[in-house]
Write a protein that holds these residues in place. Sequence first.
Motif, PDB file in Angstrom:
ATOM      1  N   ARG A   1     -17.883  10.070  52.027  1.00 45.79           N
ATOM      2  CA  ARG A   1     -17.876   9.957  50.780  1.00 45.79           C
ATOM      3  C   ARG A   1     -16.437  10.032  50.015  1.00 45.79           C
ATOM      4  O   ARG A   1     -16.247   9.329  49.129  1.00 45.79           O
ATOM      5  CB  ARG A   1     -18.876  11.309  50.299  1.00 45.79           C
TER       6      ARG A   1
ATOM      7  N   LEU B   1     -24.978   7.231  49.236  1.00 47.65           N
ATOM      8  CA  LEU B   1     -26.401   7.702  49.531  1.00 47.65           C
ATOM      9  C   LEU B   1     -26.421   8.354  51.002  1.00 47.65           C
ATOM     10  O   LEU B   1     -26.178   7.718  51.791  1.00 47.65           O
ATOM     11  CB  LEU B   1     -27.467   6.747  49.288  1.00 47.65           C
TER      12      LEU B   1
ATOM     13  N   SER C   1     -28.612  13.398  50.288  1.00 45.59           N
ATOM     14  CA  SER C   1     -29.184  12.913  49.117  1.00 45.59           C
ATOM     15  C   SER C   1     -30.589  12.593  49.231  1.00 45.59           C
ATOM     16  O   SER C   1     -31.581  12.889  48.225  1.00 45.59           O
ATOM     17  CB  SER C   1     -28.668  11.353  48.850  1.00 45.59           C
TER      18      SER C   1
END
Length: 241
Positions: free
Chosen positions: A54, A64, A81
Motif C-alpha cells: 500500500r 484492497l 480490508s
Amino acid sequence: MGISGLRSILGLLRKTPVHPQWFAFLREDKNLRASCKVLNGLVLDIGCADGKPRRYLPDTAEYLGLDYFDTATEWYKTRPSVFGDAQQLPFANDTVDHVLLLDVLEHLPAPDRCLAEIFRVLKPGGTLTIQVPFIYPIHDAPLDFHRWTKFGLRGAADRAGFLVSEEKTTGHPTETAALAANIAISKTVLNWVAVHNPLALFGILLPPLILTRNCLAWLIAALSRDEGMMPYSYRMIWTKP
C-alpha cells in the motif's frame, strides 16, 4: 537467551548482512516500489498480511487487501480490508484493475483454481504481479505445497489464459547458495538452543560466519553476469488479454 530472544535480535538485523536471510530482504523494498508505482485503479493484494505494498502505490490507486481469516487473525494478527479465500474470490467478474500475489501461491492447495479466479475478476488488460520462491526452505508449515521453475510458471499462466508480459529471476547462484546455507546452519543452532545442547555455544560464531558468507556471495554476484540457473525467487507480470 531463549529462542524468542534470538528471533527478536534477528528481526532488528533483517536488513543487514549479519542476518541469515539478508538476501531474501535485500531487494524487497526496491521490487515492491518498482511493481507498485505503475499501478492505478483498484489494486487487489491477495494474501496481504500487513499490507506493505500500500505504501508504494500512487494516489491514483485504490488498495484492497484480502487475507484468509485464520491466517490474518491467528498467524499475522492483522486486519485486511476483506477476509476471503484466494481460491474463491468474493468479487464480481471484470472488476479489478491489478492483482498482487506475492509469495502466496505456494501456500495454496489448488493454485490453478486461484489463478482462474484472478483471471475472472481482472478487467481485460489488467495485470497480475506474481512472486513465488524457488530454492527456499519449507516455511509456514504445514501450508507450503509447491515450488515452480519459470517454465512451470509460464505453463500455469497459459492454462489460466494469461499472457506473460515480464519475468525476472532474483538471486545469483552464489546468493541463493549463501541464503540456503545461512538458514540451514541458523536453524541447526536454534534446534541446539531449544534442547540445551552444549553445541549451541558454537552459535557465537554465527554472526561473523554469516557476515563473511553474505558479503562474499554479494561481491561474487556483483562481479559476475546475470545467471538465472539457481534463483531463490521468481517475479512475473501476467496480463489478461
